[in-house]
Design a protein around this motif. Structure first.
Motif, PDB file in Angstrom:
ATOM      1  N   TYR A 144       0.832  -1.218   0.000  1.00  0.00           N
ATOM      2  CA  TYR A 144       0.000   0.000   0.000  1.00  0.00           C
ATOM      3  C   TYR A 144       0.863   1.264   0.000  1.00  0.00           C
ATOM      4  CZ  TYR A 144      -4.014   3.012   0.805  1.00  0.00           C
ATOM      5  OH  TYR A 144      -4.984   3.986   0.667  1.00  0.00           O
ATOM      6  N   PRO A 145       1.847   1.372   0.902  1.00  0.00           N
ATOM      7  CA  PRO A 145       2.685   2.582   0.866  1.00  0.00           C
ATOM      8  C   PRO A 145       3.459   2.743  -0.441  1.00  0.00           C
ATOM      9  CG  PRO A 145       3.082   1.341   2.888  1.00  0.00           C
ATOM     10  CD  PRO A 145       2.164   0.521   2.036  1.00  0.00           C
ATOM     11  N   ALA A 146       3.931   1.648  -1.023  1.00  0.00           N
ATOM     12  CA  ALA A 146       4.653   1.733  -2.299  1.00  0.00           C
ATOM     13  C   ALA A 146       3.732   2.235  -3.404  1.00  0.00           C
ATOM     14  CB  ALA A 146       5.240   0.377  -2.667  1.00  0.00           C
ATOM     15  N   VAL A 147       2.516   1.711  -3.449  1.00  0.00           N
ATOM     16  CA  VAL A 147       1.543   2.146  -4.449  1.00  0.00           C
ATOM     17  C   VAL A 147       1.175   3.613  -4.221  1.00  0.00           C
ATOM     18  CG1 VAL A 147      -0.841   1.819  -5.254  1.00  0.00           C
ATOM     19  CG2 VAL A 147       0.662  -0.163  -4.938  1.00  0.00           C
ATOM     20  N   GLU A 148       1.034   4.008  -2.970  1.00  0.00           N
ATOM     21  CA  GLU A 148       0.712   5.404  -2.663  1.00  0.00           C
ATOM     22  C   GLU A 148       1.833   6.339  -3.126  1.00  0.00           C
ATOM     23  OE1 GLU A 148      -1.524   7.857   0.794  1.00  0.00           O
ATOM     24  OE2 GLU A 148      -0.189   6.261   1.466  1.00  0.00           O
ATOM     25  N   ILE A 149       3.071   5.945  -2.921  1.00  0.00           N
ATOM     26  CA  ILE A 149       4.205   6.752  -3.385  1.00  0.00           C
ATOM     27  C   ILE A 149       4.185   6.869  -4.907  1.00  0.00           C
ATOM     28  CG2 ILE A 149       6.732   6.739  -3.634  1.00  0.00           C
ATOM     29  CD1 ILE A 149       6.766   5.607  -0.703  1.00  0.00           C
ATOM     30  N   LEU A 150       3.917   5.772  -5.598  1.00  0.00           N
ATOM     31  CA  LEU A 150       3.839   5.819  -7.063  1.00  0.00           C
ATOM     32  C   LEU A 150       2.672   6.692  -7.531  1.00  0.00           C
ATOM     33  CD1 LEU A 150       4.724   2.128  -7.954  1.00  0.00           C
ATOM     34  CD2 LEU A 150       6.122   4.176  -8.371  1.00  0.00           C
ATOM     35  N   HIS A 151       1.560   6.658  -6.791  1.00  0.00           N
ATOM     36  CA  HIS A 151       0.413   7.518  -7.113  1.00  0.00           C
ATOM     37  C   HIS A 151       0.820   8.984  -6.991  1.00  0.00           C
ATOM     38  CE1 HIS A 151      -3.779   8.684  -7.484  1.00  0.00           C
ATOM     39  NE2 HIS A 151      -3.759   9.283  -6.304  1.00  0.00           N
ATOM     40  N   ILE A 152       1.530   9.311  -5.939  1.00  0.00           N
ATOM     41  CA  ILE A 152       1.985  10.688  -5.728  1.00  0.00           C
ATOM     42  C   ILE A 152       2.965  11.098  -6.822  1.00  0.00           C
ATOM     43  CG2 ILE A 152       3.339  12.192  -4.197  1.00  0.00           C
ATOM     44  CD1 ILE A 152       2.010  10.568  -1.842  1.00  0.00           C
ATOM     45  N   ILE A 153       3.903  10.228  -7.159  1.00  0.00           N
ATOM     46  CA  ILE A 153       4.838  10.534  -8.242  1.00  0.00           C
ATOM     47  C   ILE A 153       4.069  10.769  -9.547  1.00  0.00           C
ATOM     48  CG2 ILE A 153       6.658   9.558  -9.716  1.00  0.00           C
ATOM     49  CD1 ILE A 153       7.730   8.194  -7.116  1.00  0.00           C
ATOM     50  N   GLY A 154       3.067   9.930  -9.807  1.00  0.00           N
ATOM     51  CA  GLY A 154       2.257  10.101 -11.014  1.00  0.00           C
ATOM     52  C   GLY A 154       1.576  11.449 -11.071  1.00  0.00           C
ATOM     53  N   PHE A 155       0.936  11.862  -9.959  1.00  0.00           N
ATOM     54  CA  PHE A 155       0.238  13.142 -10.053  1.00  0.00           C
ATOM     55  C   PHE A 155       1.186  14.330  -9.983  1.00  0.00           C
ATOM     56  CE2 PHE A 155      -0.962  12.556  -5.424  1.00  0.00           C
ATOM     57  CZ  PHE A 155      -0.412  13.734  -4.919  1.00  0.00           C
ATOM     58  N   VAL A 156       2.369  14.160  -9.388  1.00  0.00           N
ATOM     59  CA  VAL A 156       3.369  15.231  -9.429  1.00  0.00           C
ATOM     60  C   VAL A 156       3.827  15.454 -10.874  1.00  0.00           C
ATOM     61  CG1 VAL A 156       5.756  15.803  -8.796  1.00  0.00           C
ATOM     62  CG2 VAL A 156       4.143  15.046  -7.035  1.00  0.00           C
ATOM     63  N   VAL A 157       4.126  14.374 -11.587  1.00  0.00           N
ATOM     64  CA  VAL A 157       4.543  14.484 -12.986  1.00  0.00           C
ATOM     65  C   VAL A 157       3.394  15.055 -13.820  1.00  0.00           C
ATOM     66  CG1 VAL A 157       5.236  13.171 -15.048  1.00  0.00           C
ATOM     67  CG2 VAL A 157       6.295  12.690 -12.823  1.00  0.00           C
ATOM     68  N   LEU A 158       2.194  14.536 -13.621  1.00  0.00           N
ATOM     69  CA  LEU A 158       1.014  15.008 -14.351  1.00  0.00           C
ATOM     70  C   LEU A 158       0.767  16.494 -14.121  1.00  0.00           C
ATOM     71  CD1 LEU A 158      -1.768  14.751 -15.823  1.00  0.00           C
ATOM     72  CD2 LEU A 158      -2.696  13.961 -13.644  1.00  0.00           C
ATOM     73  N   VAL A 159       0.560  16.854 -12.885  1.00  0.00           N
ATOM     74  CA  VAL A 159       0.160  18.236 -12.584  1.00  0.00           C
ATOM     75  C   VAL A 159       1.342  19.194 -12.738  1.00  0.00           C
ATOM     76  CG1 VAL A 159      -0.856  19.762 -10.851  1.00  0.00           C
ATOM     77  CG2 VAL A 159      -1.765  17.459 -11.166  1.00  0.00           C
ATOM     78  N   GLY A 160       2.551  18.750 -12.408  1.00  0.00           N
ATOM     79  CA  GLY A 160       3.712  19.617 -12.591  1.00  0.00           C
ATOM     80  C   GLY A 160       3.900  20.017 -14.039  1.00  0.00           C
ATOM     81  N   SER A 161       3.814  19.050 -14.931  1.00  0.00           N
ATOM     82  CA  SER A 161       3.985  19.356 -16.353  1.00  0.00           C
ATOM     83  C   SER A 161       2.824  20.196 -16.883  1.00  0.00           C
ATOM     84  CB  SER A 161       4.155  18.067 -17.166  1.00  0.00           C
ATOM     85  OG  SER A 161       3.051  17.210 -17.013  1.00  0.00           O
ATOM     86  N   ILE A 162       1.627  19.910 -16.412  1.00  0.00           N
ATOM     87  CA  ILE A 162       0.467  20.694 -16.851  1.00  0.00           C
ATOM     88  C   ILE A 162       0.557  22.133 -16.343  1.00  0.00           C
ATOM     89  CG2 ILE A 162      -2.023  20.986 -16.520  1.00  0.00           C
ATOM     90  CD1 ILE A 162      -2.257  17.936 -16.688  1.00  0.00           C
ATOM     91  N   LEU A 163       0.944  22.306 -15.078  1.00  0.00           N
ATOM     92  CA  LEU A 163       1.066  23.662 -14.533  1.00  0.00           C
ATOM     93  C   LEU A 163       2.088  24.480 -15.313  1.00  0.00           C
ATOM     94  CD1 LEU A 163       0.974  23.076 -10.664  1.00  0.00           C
ATOM     95  CD2 LEU A 163      -0.741  24.216 -12.064  1.00  0.00           C
ATOM     96  N   ALA A 164       3.234  23.872 -15.615  1.00  0.00           N
ATOM     97  CA  ALA A 164       4.262  24.592 -16.367  1.00  0.00           C
ATOM     98  C   ALA A 164       3.729  25.034 -17.731  1.00  0.00           C
ATOM     99  CB  ALA A 164       5.508  23.717 -16.523  1.00  0.00           C
ATOM    100  N   LEU A 165       3.057  24.127 -18.421  1.00  0.00           N
ATOM    101  CA  LEU A 165       2.529  24.462 -19.745  1.00  0.00           C
ATOM    102  C   LEU A 165       1.396  25.480 -19.650  1.00  0.00           C
ATOM    103  CD1 LEU A 165       2.701  24.017 -22.764  1.00  0.00           C
ATOM    104  CD2 LEU A 165       1.214  22.021 -22.493  1.00  0.00           C
ATOM    105  N   ASP A 166       0.509  25.303 -18.694  1.00  0.00           N
ATOM    106  CA  ASP A 166      -0.604  26.251 -18.541  1.00  0.00           C
ATOM    107  C   ASP A 166      -0.092  27.658 -18.215  1.00  0.00           C
ATOM    108  OD1 ASP A 166      -2.515  24.324 -19.080  1.00  0.00           O
ATOM    109  OD2 ASP A 166      -2.987  23.949 -16.974  1.00  0.00           O
ATOM    110  N   LEU A 167       0.900  27.741 -17.346  1.00  0.00           N
ATOM    111  CA  LEU A 167       1.455  29.056 -17.008  1.00  0.00           C
ATOM    112  C   LEU A 167       2.101  29.698 -18.238  1.00  0.00           C
ATOM    113  CD1 LEU A 167       2.895  28.353 -13.452  1.00  0.00           C
ATOM    114  CD2 LEU A 167       0.884  29.746 -14.036  1.00  0.00           C
ATOM    115  N   ARG A 168       2.760  28.900 -19.071  1.00  0.00           N
ATOM    116  CA  ARG A 168       3.340  29.439 -20.306  1.00  0.00           C
ATOM    117  C   ARG A 168       2.237  29.946 -21.233  1.00  0.00           C
ATOM    118  NH1 ARG A 168       4.137  32.069 -23.636  1.00  0.00           N
ATOM    119  NH2 ARG A 168       5.611  32.005 -25.368  1.00  0.00           N
ATOM    120  N   LEU A 169       1.143  29.191 -21.336  1.00  0.00           N
ATOM    121  CA  LEU A 169       0.033  29.632 -22.191  1.00  0.00           C
ATOM    122  C   LEU A 169      -0.587  30.922 -21.673  1.00  0.00           C
ATOM    123  CD1 LEU A 169      -1.749  26.243 -22.959  1.00  0.00           C
ATOM    124  CD2 LEU A 169      -0.167  27.517 -24.408  1.00  0.00           C
ATOM    125  N   LEU A 170      -0.525  31.109 -20.365  1.00  0.00           N
ATOM    126  CA  LEU A 170      -1.081  32.326 -19.763  1.00  0.00           C
ATOM    127  C   LEU A 170      -0.112  33.499 -19.830  1.00  0.00           C
ATOM    128  CD1 LEU A 170      -2.909  30.688 -16.749  1.00  0.00           C
ATOM    129  CD2 LEU A 170      -3.966  31.759 -18.747  1.00  0.00           C
TER     130      LEU A 170
END
Length: 159
Positions: free
Chosen positions: A26-52
């Protein structure tokens, strides 16, 4: 009442039991979930801020070519690991108002992605250094929705 029995069946499946039984899984899966959304949202935030309009020294198209595949990979990892986490306690989590809000915000964020890519993104080669108003609008919606997904996800533990 087929709905709740589906979630209870998932929870009581071998997958649900495995997620609860192993002290490390469970903790390993939770860490991977966090890594997934960090990569997802981090990349989206960077691109969205550039578009803005932030970071105008960086061209939009090459930035999108770098960040969009990263966001897709992060999404796949976050969703896959999120499903595994959900399986551990599905019959209870599905009733959680923060989880329900997270799913609604996630659905809205995905609809926003479809709107953006079916609309203004189809003509990215014409943009130059400035995103058109429609792209800026979907970027702003994206920022709000993805940050909302994260906030709602974090609140699941408190409801």
């Amino acid at each position: 009442q087929a709905g709740p029995s589906i979630f209870l069946s998932l929870q009581e499946s071998a997958l649900g039991h495995a997620m609860r039984a192993s002290p490390a899984l469970y903790p390993a899966v939770e860490i991977l979930h966090i890594i997934g959304f960090v990569v997802l949202v981090g990349s989206i935030l960077a691109l969205d801020l550039r578009l803005l309009g932030l970071g105008r020294a960086i061209a939009i198209k090459p930035m999108a070519q770098l960040l969009l595949p990263m966001s897709r990979a992060g999404f796949v990892l976050a969703i896959g690991m999120g499903f595994l986490l959900f399986s551990a306690d599905a019959s209870h989590v599905v009733k959680n108002p923060a989880f329900q809000a997270k799913l609604l915000l996630l659905a809205a964020a995905l609809v926003n992605v479809v709107i953006a890519h079916a609309g203004s993104w189809r003509h990215i080669e014409r943009w130059g250094d400035e995103a058109p108003g429609a792209a800026r609008a979907t970027a702003l919606a994206s920022l709000v929705l993805w940050l909302g997904v994260i906030c709602a996800g974090r609140l699941i533990a408190y409801f």
